[in-house]
Design an enzyme around this catalytic site. Structure first.
Site, PDB file in Angstrom:
ATOM      1  N   HIS A 182      38.183 -23.007  11.919  1.00 15.56           N
ATOM      2  CA  HIS A 182      39.534 -22.593  12.285  1.00 15.56           C
ATOM      3  C   HIS A 182      40.442 -23.763  12.675  1.00 15.56           C
ATOM      4  O   HIS A 182      41.657 -23.677  12.546  1.00 15.56           O
ATOM      5  CB  HIS A 182      39.504 -21.470  13.317  1.00 15.56           C
ATOM      6  CG  HIS A 182      39.124 -20.174  12.663  1.00 15.56           C
ATOM      7  ND1 HIS A 182      37.833 -19.719  12.662  1.00 15.56           N
ATOM      8  CD2 HIS A 182      39.834 -19.319  11.899  1.00 15.56           C
ATOM      9  CE1 HIS A 182      37.774 -18.608  11.946  1.00 15.56           C
ATOM     10  NE2 HIS A 182      38.967 -18.337  11.477  1.00 15.56           N
ATOM     11  N   ARG A 234      46.001  -8.510  10.466  1.00 16.65           N
ATOM     12  CA  ARG A 234      44.579  -8.245  10.678  1.00 16.65           C
ATOM     13  C   ARG A 234      44.342  -7.934  12.142  1.00 16.65           C
ATOM     14  O   ARG A 234      44.818  -8.663  13.021  1.00 16.65           O
ATOM     15  CB  ARG A 234      43.774  -9.474  10.261  1.00 16.65           C
ATOM     16  CG  ARG A 234      42.290  -9.297  10.497  1.00 16.65           C
ATOM     17  CD  ARG A 234      41.497 -10.408   9.902  1.00 16.65           C
ATOM     18  NE  ARG A 234      41.592 -11.626  10.693  1.00 16.65           N
ATOM     19  CZ  ARG A 234      41.016 -12.770  10.348  1.00 16.65           C
ATOM     20  NH1 ARG A 234      40.357 -12.848   9.211  1.00 16.65           N
ATOM     21  NH2 ARG A 234      41.116 -13.827  11.104  1.00 16.65           N
ATOM     22  N   GLU A 283      34.603  -9.391   3.234  1.00 20.24           N
ATOM     23  CA  GLU A 283      34.087 -10.728   3.536  1.00 20.24           C
ATOM     24  C   GLU A 283      32.595 -10.693   3.826  1.00 20.24           C
ATOM     25  O   GLU A 283      31.975 -11.713   4.050  1.00 20.24           O
ATOM     26  CB  GLU A 283      34.868 -11.372   4.690  1.00 20.24           C
ATOM     27  CG  GLU A 283      34.977 -10.532   5.940  1.00 20.24           C
ATOM     28  CD  GLU A 283      35.896 -11.148   7.000  1.00 20.24           C
ATOM     29  OE1 GLU A 283      36.154 -12.365   6.978  1.00 20.24           O
ATOM     30  OE2 GLU A 283      36.354 -10.392   7.882  1.00 20.24           O
ATOM     31  N   ASP A 297      34.271 -16.399   5.002  1.00 20.65           N
ATOM     32  CA  ASP A 297      33.071 -15.751   5.510  1.00 20.65           C
ATOM     33  C   ASP A 297      32.172 -15.298   4.367  1.00 20.65           C
ATOM     34  O   ASP A 297      30.953 -15.389   4.474  1.00 20.65           O
ATOM     35  CB  ASP A 297      33.451 -14.561   6.399  1.00 20.65           C
ATOM     36  CG  ASP A 297      33.784 -15.022   7.811  1.00 20.65           C
ATOM     37  OD1 ASP A 297      33.055 -15.896   8.325  1.00 20.65           O
ATOM     38  OD2 ASP A 297      34.775 -14.541   8.391  1.00 20.65           O
ATOM     39  N   ARG A 354      29.565 -21.844   8.296  1.00 19.26           N
ATOM     40  CA  ARG A 354      30.792 -22.516   7.873  1.00 19.26           C
ATOM     41  C   ARG A 354      31.176 -23.674   8.784  1.00 19.26           C
ATOM     42  O   ARG A 354      32.048 -24.470   8.466  1.00 19.26           O
ATOM     43  CB  ARG A 354      31.951 -21.513   7.734  1.00 19.26           C
ATOM     44  CG  ARG A 354      32.343 -20.835   9.005  1.00 19.26           C
ATOM     45  CD  ARG A 354      33.186 -19.599   8.747  1.00 19.26           C
ATOM     46  NE  ARG A 354      34.614 -19.868   8.776  1.00 19.26           N
ATOM     47  CZ  ARG A 354      35.552 -18.924   8.748  1.00 19.26           C
ATOM     48  NH1 ARG A 354      35.216 -17.647   8.659  1.00 19.26           N
ATOM     49  NH2 ARG A 354      36.817 -19.231   8.791  1.00 19.26           N
ATOM     50  N   CYS A 407      42.506 -13.730   1.033  1.00 24.15           N
ATOM     51  CA  CYS A 407      43.143 -14.545   2.057  1.00 24.15           C
ATOM     52  C   CYS A 407      42.223 -15.662   2.542  1.00 24.15           C
ATOM     53  O   CYS A 407      42.554 -16.395   3.453  1.00 24.15           O
ATOM     54  CB  CYS A 407      43.631 -13.689   3.220  1.00 24.15           C
ATOM     55  SG  CYS A 407      42.305 -12.754   3.976  1.00 24.15           S
TER      56      CYS A 407
HETATM   57  C1  PEP Z   1      37.838 -15.394   5.691  1.00 25.70           C
HETATM   58  O1  PEP Z   1      36.765 -15.164   6.241  1.00 25.70           O
HETATM   59  O2  PEP Z   1      37.931 -15.800   4.518  1.00 25.70           O
HETATM   60  C2  PEP Z   1      39.100 -15.200   6.418  1.00 25.70           C
HETATM   61  C3  PEP Z   1      40.252 -15.265   5.805  1.00 25.70           C
HETATM   62  O3  PEP Z   1      39.042 -14.975   7.755  1.00 25.70           O
HETATM   63  P1  PEP Z   1      38.702 -16.070   8.860  1.00 25.70           P
HETATM   64  O4  PEP Z   1      38.766 -17.413   8.198  1.00 25.70           O
HETATM   65  O5  PEP Z   1      39.700 -15.929   9.944  1.00 25.70           O
HETATM   66  O6  PEP Z   1      37.324 -15.692   9.274  1.00 25.70           O
HETATM   67 MG    MG Z   2      36.673 -14.047   8.074  1.00 27.28          MG
END
Ligand code: PEP
Ligand code: MG
Length: 567
Positions: free
Chosen positions: A186, A329, A428, A452, A462, A499
């Protein structure tokens, strides 16, 4: 030169600012009380000065309320119970200042921490924070502090938490490089929305780079040069200029439609973290918001945000987008995202644990508050609500059920609400992709979260640079999961977006287009390049390309196919 993962594009040349929280060991030593008292008083004065400087720098950038924290910290420095307690201990026991401070402060901290009252517990955190600073000064340890930066630097750290990243001042922080993290951690995602070049997952960066070293951060190729020679610097100045010009040339795509040469339309939307990000979405020609990560609203707060606070934020985004679709979301907290005011259960694998909709379905009061705020805000724009981390049909039904209940209550209360709210889900978790044709009967849309989805399908954390080679967006296994999701949606007349970070990767756009993806949501700064690419492609040809890619064996083969087909 060290290699890492390019996480947020750009090139920067500046000095290193090392962000370290050194481990200190406090030992009890027999000492001269007069000397120790002088050390303590001096450290106290230096700490006060630091706090005043930090407060001054933060004024204007933080709200009045947030600034009060610094006054609380100054009060700790002036607290006679603490200061006299330390001096008495030094005098009566002839011990060293850091030891005396640690003992006296420790007593206050445990006392406050044992109290039920949230205000009192916050005082414990204040004392901890301030006494750490005083201890560092007593011991002569350099204190790195993001808010003390007042010249152009590249921040070098073991890790930056999302809240550290949020604090970065773009004026001075010209880039950052961290030891841990992947492209989809993040902090990396936030760096892209702040448009700060970043290279993450650089092994040994903390042991190799010294504070003040000259660095070149090549966040296009994921390289960090340490004390480079003049020739390399000159070459990179040219490269940086070329990159800036390329970015400027993309402006011509701002107001164009996103349509392939054979007339197939797709939608290019943006991922945002706060209402302030909307400006960049519009500036970059975003056709909507494809992912509003509401957890940042919760992470920036001191306590659970109220329904009204949330309503204001959602309304602001919907209104600013002027009728363009906004996918919000619901809370996706947990994993690498924490809250200061909530203690998560200890888990071996937080990304596989108590996060997102799992937590919301368990603590429905939190979920209901957010849904009410969203439903109320729906009157101000084109709202799409989406649940994160859905694994089973039952979870979706339960989440949608809570939404329906809150909606019915608001209608009964006479509250005006939008008439075309869609309720969808993130796909995801591989289990949801495999069952997409069933989910599509009950979900209005899908948004594929590849960040994810890749970590779960490859079983590769990740956040871990050690297994980052398994972040393989082009692996045919992932492409097949994506295809199942899109086909599932289309079979029931629903739309499918993406996304995850993959949606904005230039090499991925051709194959995703060919797989039939309807909406691509990415960091705002990636939109114009994506439009340029999409508008140069033929949908018919990309369908053929996608069909071939699905039959390949490795990610390299797929990438090779894409690169040789799309010049
Ligand atoms: C994802 O998992 O691809 C996503 C868009 O959500 P986040 O990165 O916030 O887990
Ligand atoms: Mg995610």
């Amino acid at each position: 030169m060290l290699k890492g993962i390019a996480a947020s594009s750009g090139i920067t040349i500046a000095k290193a600012y090392k962000l370290e929280t050194p481990e200190i060991v406090i030992e009890c030593k027999q000492s001269n009380p007069a000397e120790e008292i002088e050390k303590f008083n001096k450290a106290l004065e230096q700490s006060k000065k630091d706090i005043e400087t930090i407060k001054e720098k933060a004024t204007g950038r933080l709200s009045e309320d947030d600034l009060k924290i610094f006054d609380a910290h100054l009060m700790v420095c002036d607290d006679p119970a603490l200061c006299d307690g330390v001096i008495d201990k030094i005098n009566s026991e002839s011990v060293n200042a850091d030891y005396a401070l640690d003992a006296v402060a420790g007593m206050f901290i445990s006392m406050f921490e044992s109290l039920e009252d949230a205000y009192m517990r916050e005082r414990a955190a204040d004392i901890k924070d301030v006494t750490r600073r005083i201890k560092y000064h007593i011991l002569g340890v350099n204190i790195a502090d993001l808010s003390l930066i007042d010249e152009e630097v590249i921040v070098v750290a073991h890790d930056l938490t999302p809240s550290d990243t949020a604090q970065l001042n773009k004026k001075y922080t010209k880039g950052f490089a961290t030891e841990i993290g992947g492209r989809t951690s993040h902090s990396a995602i936030m760096a892209r929305s702040l448009e700060i070049p970043a290279v993450v997952g650089v092994t040994n960066i903390m042991s190799t780079i010294k504070h003040g070293d000259m660095l070149i951060l090549d966040a296009l190729k994921g390289k960090v040069y340490i004390n480079p020679d003049e020739e390399t610097i000159a070459r990179y100045r040219v490269e940086a200029k070329r990159y800036e010009e390329e970015v400027a040339a993309l402006r011509e795509y701002k107001d164009k439609a996103t349509v392939t040469v054979d007339g197939h339309h797709i939608e290019l939307a943006a991922n945002i973290g706060t209402p302030n990000d909307v400006a960049a979405v519009l500036e970059n020609g975003g056709e909507g918001v494809g992912l509003y990560r509401t957890e940042f609203l919760y992470m920036g707060a001191k306590d659970w945000p109220t329904e009204d606070e949330q309503f204001e934020a959602y309304k602001k985004v919907l209104e600013s987008m002027g009728g363009k679709p906004v996918v919000v979301r619901t809370l996706d907290i947990g994993g690498d995202k924490h809250l200061d005011y909530y203690e998560f259960p200890e888990e071996m694998n937080p990304f596989l644990g108590y996060r997102a909709v799992r937590l919301c379905l368990d603590q429905k009061d939190i979920f209901r508050t957010q849904l009410r705020a969203l439903i109320r805000a729906s009157a101000y724009g084109k709202l799409r609500i989406m649940f994160p981390m859905i694994a089973t049909i039952d979870e979706f039904r339960e989440a949608k059920g809570v939404y329906e209940e809150e909606k019915a209550k608001l209608v009964a209360e006479g509250v005006a609400i939008g008439d075309d709210i869609q309720v969808g889900m993130m796909v995801e978790i591989p289990a949801a992709a495999v069952l997409a044709d069933k989910f599509a009967k009950i979900s209005d849309f899908f948004s594929i979260g590849t960040n994810d989805m890749i970590q779960y399908s490859m079983a590769a954390d990740r956040m871990s640079e050690k297994v980052s080679y398994l972040y393989q967006p082009f692996n045919p296994s992932l492409l097949r999961l994506i295809k199942m999701t899109i086909d599932g949606a289309h079979a029931h007349g629903k739309w499918a977006g993406m996304c995850g970070e993959m949606a904005g990767e230039p090499d991925a756009i051709p194959v995703l287009l060919g797989l039939g993806l309807d909406e691509f949501s990415m960091s705002a700064t990636s939109i114009l390049r994506a439009r340029k690419i999409a508008n140069s492609l033929s949908y018919a040809e990309m369908k053929e390309l996608a069909a071939k890619a699905l039959e390949m064996e490795t990610a390299e083969e797929v990438l090779e196919l894409i690169r040789s087909t799309v010049k």
